[in-house]
Design a protein around this motif. Structure first.
Motif, PDB file in Angstrom:
ATOM      1  N   UNK A  18       0.805  -1.309  -0.096  1.00 54.02           N
ATOM      2  CA  UNK A  18       0.070  -0.054  -0.056  1.00 54.02           C
ATOM      3  C   UNK A  18       0.693   1.225   0.038  1.00 54.02           C
ATOM      4  N   UNK A  19       1.989   1.302   0.692  1.00 56.32           N
ATOM      5  CA  UNK A  19       2.552   2.459   0.984  1.00 56.32           C
ATOM      6  C   UNK A  19       3.772   2.622  -0.112  1.00 56.32           C
ATOM      7  N   UNK A  20       4.219   1.476  -0.788  1.00 51.53           N
ATOM      8  CA  UNK A  20       5.548   1.579  -1.584  1.00 51.53           C
ATOM      9  C   UNK A  20       5.137   1.071  -3.251  1.00 51.53           C
ATOM     10  N   UNK A  21       4.129   0.560  -3.475  1.00 54.11           N
ATOM     11  CA  UNK A  21       3.820  -0.139  -4.696  1.00 54.11           C
ATOM     12  C   UNK A  21       3.246   1.159  -5.485  1.00 54.11           C
ATOM     13  N   UNK A  22       3.942   1.868  -6.689  1.00 54.85           N
ATOM     14  CA  UNK A  22       3.253   2.805  -7.206  1.00 54.85           C
ATOM     15  C   UNK A  22       1.777   2.594  -7.795  1.00 54.85           C
ATOM     16  N   UNK A  23       1.585   1.269  -8.131  1.00 55.95           N
ATOM     17  CA  UNK A  23       0.313   0.850  -8.619  1.00 55.95           C
ATOM     18  C   UNK A  23      -0.756   0.118  -7.708  1.00 55.95           C
ATOM     19  N   UNK A  24      -0.578   0.384  -6.440  1.00 54.79           N
ATOM     20  CA  UNK A  24      -1.437  -0.031  -5.445  1.00 54.79           C
ATOM     21  C   UNK A  24      -2.813   0.393  -5.559  1.00 54.79           C
ATOM     22  N   UNK A  25      -3.841  -0.489  -5.895  1.00 53.29           N
ATOM     23  CA  UNK A  25      -5.079  -0.071  -6.260  1.00 53.29           C
ATOM     24  C   UNK A  25      -5.818   0.649  -4.942  1.00 53.29           C
ATOM     25  N   UNK A  26      -5.595   0.170  -3.779  1.00 50.84           N
ATOM     26  CA  UNK A  26      -6.372   0.626  -2.773  1.00 50.84           C
ATOM     27  C   UNK A  26      -5.901   2.086  -2.402  1.00 50.84           C
ATOM     28  N   UNK A  27      -4.709   2.240  -2.438  1.00 55.13           N
ATOM     29  CA  UNK A  27      -3.972   3.626  -2.154  1.00 55.13           C
ATOM     30  C   UNK A  27      -4.577   4.588  -3.202  1.00 55.13           C
ATOM     31  N   UNK A  28      -4.661   4.264  -4.384  1.00 54.06           N
ATOM     32  CA  UNK A  28      -5.021   5.059  -5.623  1.00 54.06           C
ATOM     33  C   UNK A  28      -6.449   5.500  -5.354  1.00 54.06           C
ATOM     34  N   UNK A  29      -7.231   4.368  -4.964  1.00 52.80           N
ATOM     35  CA  UNK A  29      -8.761   4.615  -4.544  1.00 52.80           C
ATOM     36  C   UNK A  29      -9.050   5.766  -3.523  1.00 52.80           C
ATOM     37  N   UNK A  30      -7.888   5.998  -2.678  1.00 46.68           N
ATOM     38  CA  UNK A  30      -8.299   6.914  -1.575  1.00 46.68           C
ATOM     39  C   UNK A  30      -7.533   8.096  -2.149  1.00 46.68           C
ATOM     40  N   UNK A  31      -7.288   8.277  -3.431  1.00 42.28           N
ATOM     41  CA  UNK A  31      -7.039   9.559  -3.861  1.00 42.28           C
ATOM     42  C   UNK A  31      -5.623   9.888  -3.810  1.00 42.28           C
ATOM     43  N   UNK A  32      -4.698   8.877  -3.379  1.00 38.94           N
ATOM     44  CA  UNK A  32      -3.252   9.046  -3.192  1.00 38.94           C
ATOM     45  C   UNK A  32      -2.661   8.582  -4.361  1.00 38.94           C
ATOM     46  N   UNK A  33      -2.195   9.447  -5.260  1.00 37.67           N
ATOM     47  CA  UNK A  33      -1.325   8.620  -6.476  1.00 37.67           C
ATOM     48  C   UNK A  33      -0.038   8.239  -6.214  1.00 37.67           C
ATOM     49  N   UNK A  34       1.025   9.030  -5.695  1.00 38.31           N
ATOM     50  CA  UNK A  34       2.166   8.532  -5.492  1.00 38.31           C
ATOM     51  C   UNK A  34       2.402   7.974  -4.432  1.00 38.31           C
ATOM     52  N   UNK A  35       3.501   6.871  -4.204  1.00 37.18           N
ATOM     53  CA  UNK A  35       3.749   6.163  -3.043  1.00 37.18           C
ATOM     54  C   UNK A  35       4.563   7.099  -2.052  1.00 37.18           C
ATOM     55  N   UNK A  36       4.342   6.546  -0.785  1.00 37.11           N
ATOM     56  CA  UNK A  36       4.920   6.973   0.461  1.00 37.11           C
ATOM     57  C   UNK A  36       6.456   6.623   0.346  1.00 37.11           C
ATOM     58  N   UNK A  37       6.953   5.470  -0.016  1.00 29.42           N
ATOM     59  CA  UNK A  37       8.180   5.019  -0.021  1.00 29.42           C
ATOM     60  C   UNK A  37       8.772   4.927   1.281  1.00 29.42           C
ATOM     61  N   UNK A  38       8.031   4.325   2.288  1.00 27.91           N
ATOM     62  CA  UNK A  38       8.403   3.969   3.665  1.00 27.91           C
ATOM     63  C   UNK A  38       9.408   2.993   3.537  1.00 27.91           C
ATOM     64  N   UNK A  39      10.597   3.303   3.970  1.00 27.47           N
ATOM     65  CA  UNK A  39      11.808   2.354   3.828  1.00 27.47           C
ATOM     66  C   UNK A  39      12.156   1.603   5.241  1.00 27.47           C
ATOM     67  N   UNK A  40      11.634   2.103   6.380  1.00 29.80           N
ATOM     68  CA  UNK A  40      11.953   1.454   7.685  1.00 29.80           C
ATOM     69  C   UNK A  40      10.571   0.898   8.295  1.00 29.80           C
ATOM     70  N   UNK A  41      10.898  -0.745   8.580  1.00 32.49           N
ATOM     71  CA  UNK A  41       9.650  -1.505   9.420  1.00 32.49           C
ATOM     72  C   UNK A  41      10.486  -2.005  10.341  1.00 32.49           C
ATOM     73  N   UNK A  42       9.677  -2.166  11.633  1.00 33.74           N
ATOM     74  CA  UNK A  42       9.853  -3.047  12.639  1.00 33.74           C
ATOM     75  C   UNK A  42       8.931  -4.343  12.838  1.00 33.74           C
ATOM     76  N   UNK A  43       9.381  -5.181  13.380  1.00 34.14           N
ATOM     77  CA  UNK A  43       8.923  -6.632  13.268  1.00 34.14           C
ATOM     78  C   UNK A  43       8.954  -6.888  14.776  1.00 34.14           C
ATOM     79  N   UNK A  44       7.768  -6.835  15.443  1.00 30.78           N
ATOM     80  CA  UNK A  44       7.891  -7.302  16.852  1.00 30.78           C
ATOM     81  C   UNK A  44       8.151  -5.905  17.773  1.00 30.78           C
TER      82      UNK A  44
END
Length: 497
Positions: free
Chosen positions: A148-174
């Motif tokens: 949702x955040x990083x795929x330029x073609x994510x359909x759900x994000x685009x349906x929310x009116x956000x065309x460009x990806x956020x490109x969030x590069x840092x993710x924590x597991x746990x």
């Protein structure tokens, strides 16, 4: 005497002044206190102080992440459902979600760091708090969030009116997966107690982390994945080593938290006892840095064979008292935090992400920024920890340097990218006497010294009635001798020939 060696040791990560954002509900209004529900935006009082603090990274998550479903916090705000804030009591509106986090980060060009719901960290009390309620987070859900955040073609994000990806590069597991006490709810009466519940054991947590890391990496191979590896239970289980061994091909960093006291017996950092003996309180506050140094040294040895890096994604004093103890509003705490930040800087050969605060709210003394409710016209202000983080953040170089300092001070040094300016972060360890410090830099001639200093009585407490009491004073120093005030904290910018 302060002697600085100009040989570059390593680059200092820009993320050692990270801030930690978590919806804290009834405990400390946190997110809700800063969100303008009428105009659907962040309140100006937060953005003003945010610019002053200027964090380089903002982390969204914490215990809250263990029962958070990210899809509830995206799309039209008027359609987002409320949720129970299980750990912090009360409810959360989800008006601040992914888009709002990114918007906040853009105000200071900060990098977002997102904590995913990792099977509720094994805490089934959070995963299924009552019949019909499912807060369990899967690896597929985490991977979908990255898409949702990083795929330029994510359909759900685009349906929310956000065309460009956020490109969030840092993710924590746990998050605090091996910490013991969690809320447990009993039956229809929902009586709450604090019962020992370990959640997942190490082997299970390692298996889950690997599965999450693999799915998240598949969604975007360019992201940096951080695995939980705090050494809290190292006497029986080495979490950092296990995570490196099982998920090393996918993770770049190992996360830990550090909540600490003075490290000494009979601490006055309790209730209002800190007001009884200023010298004793000062002694205990300034000793707190040693436990962080020991923890970092231990963790560095744990991850050394695997070539991973460290991320301290939460860190602050953990002492009993009203609103996490009002001793943290005193300037003595500011000097203690300066020492802690210097410990962090000394470990940047391996440590990339660090914080010493809980960002903002209107109660907790561990916050960097203290805000007020809508009906209160008094100004927001930086707590001592926020003031020191801001001071050091604005005056730091690119490369770490070795520095030899004498008794009575604590100091670190760094060099600008062009090699023309040296930065020094300094704390005076004497609470009542100023100290003259002669500065020498590898035989170089010092052209100019600019000092940015806060020096107050260590017992001074900041409130809404004196919000500017810890504002730094700027001065130009002639020659190579600098006098730091009693209980002083300073950032020096030294131009060299």
């Amino acid at each position: 005497m302060l002697k600085i060696n100009l040989e570059k040791k390593h680059e200092i990560s820009p993320y050692i002044y990270m801030q930690f954002l978590e919806p804290l509900s009834s405990a400390d209004p946190s997110v809700d206190i800063a969100w303008d529900y009428i105009n659907d935006c962040w309140k100006p009082m937060l953005l003003e102080k945010l610019t002053e603090l200027n964090p380089t990274m903002i982390r969204f998550g914490g215990c809250f992440a263990s029962y958070y479903h990210w899809k509830e916090g995206v799309g039209p705000r008027e359609k987002r459902p409320w949720m129970l804030n299980l750990h912090w009591d009360g409810a959360y509106s989800n008006q601040v979600g992914t888009d709002e986090l990114v918007d906040l980060c853009r105000h200071t060009n900060a990098e977002p760091l997102v904590v995913v719901n990792t099977e509720s960290d094994g805490r089934m009390e959070w995963a299924y708090p009552k019949p019909g309620m499912d807060r369990f987070g899967t690896s597929e859900e985490a991977a979908e969030w990255i898409d949702y955040c990083n795929n330029p073609d994510n359909k759900l994000r685009k349906s929310h009116g956000i065309d460009k990806p956020y490109n969030i590069k840092w993710w924590q597991i746990g998050n605090e997966t091996n910490y013991g006490y969690v809320p447990t709810y009993y039956g229809k009466d929902r009586m709450t107690d604090r019962t020992l519940c370990h959640g997942y054991n190490l082997d299970k947590a390692a298996e889950v982390t690997y599965r999450f890391a693999k799915e998240m990496h598949k969604a975007d191979p360019s992201v940096n994945l951080i695995a939980w590896g705090d050494p809290k239970n190292k006497e029986t289980e080495n979490w950092a080593t296990k995570m490196c061994e099982t998920s090393g091909e996918y993770i770049s960093h190992v996360a830990f938290h550090h909540h600490f006291g003075s490290g000494l017996p009979d601490s006055p950092l309790r209730g209002t006892d800190y007001r009884n003996d200023p010298d004793l309180t000062w002694h205990h506050l300034l000793n707190a840095c040693h436990s962080l140094d020991e923890k970092l040294t231990m963790l560095k040895e744990d991850i050394k064979p695997y070539g991973k890096r460290l991320a301290m994604t939460e860190g602050h004093f953990g002492v009993p008292g009203r609103n996490r103890n009002e001793v943290l509003s005193t300037w003595g705490a500011g000097v203690a935090y300066a020492r802690l930040l210097n410990v962090i800087e000394r470990h940047t050969d391996v440590l990339d992400i660090a914080t010493m605060a809980d960002f903002f709210g209107n109660r907790w003394q561990v916050n960097a920024i203290m805000l007020y409710t809508q009906g209160d016209t008094r100004n927001a202000y930086l707590q001592p920890v926020g003031r020191v983080m801001s001071l050091f953040r604005h005056h730091i170089g690119k490369y770490a340097l070795d520095v030899d300092f004498g008794e009575g001070i604590d100091a670190t040094a760094s060099l600008s990218a062009d090699g023309k300016k040296v930065y020094v972060h300094m704390a005076n360890l004497n609470r009542t006497l100023a100290k003259n410090v002669e500065i020498k830099i590898d035989g170089k001639e010092i052209k100019k010294i600019t000092a940015y200093e806060v020096a107050c009585d260590s017992t001074t407490e900041i409130t809404n009635l004196n919000p500017d009491v810890f504002n730094p004073v700027t001065s130009e120093i002639k020659g190579n001798t600098y006098t730091i005030g009693a209980a002083g904290v300073s950032a020096l910018e030294i131009e060299i020939d």
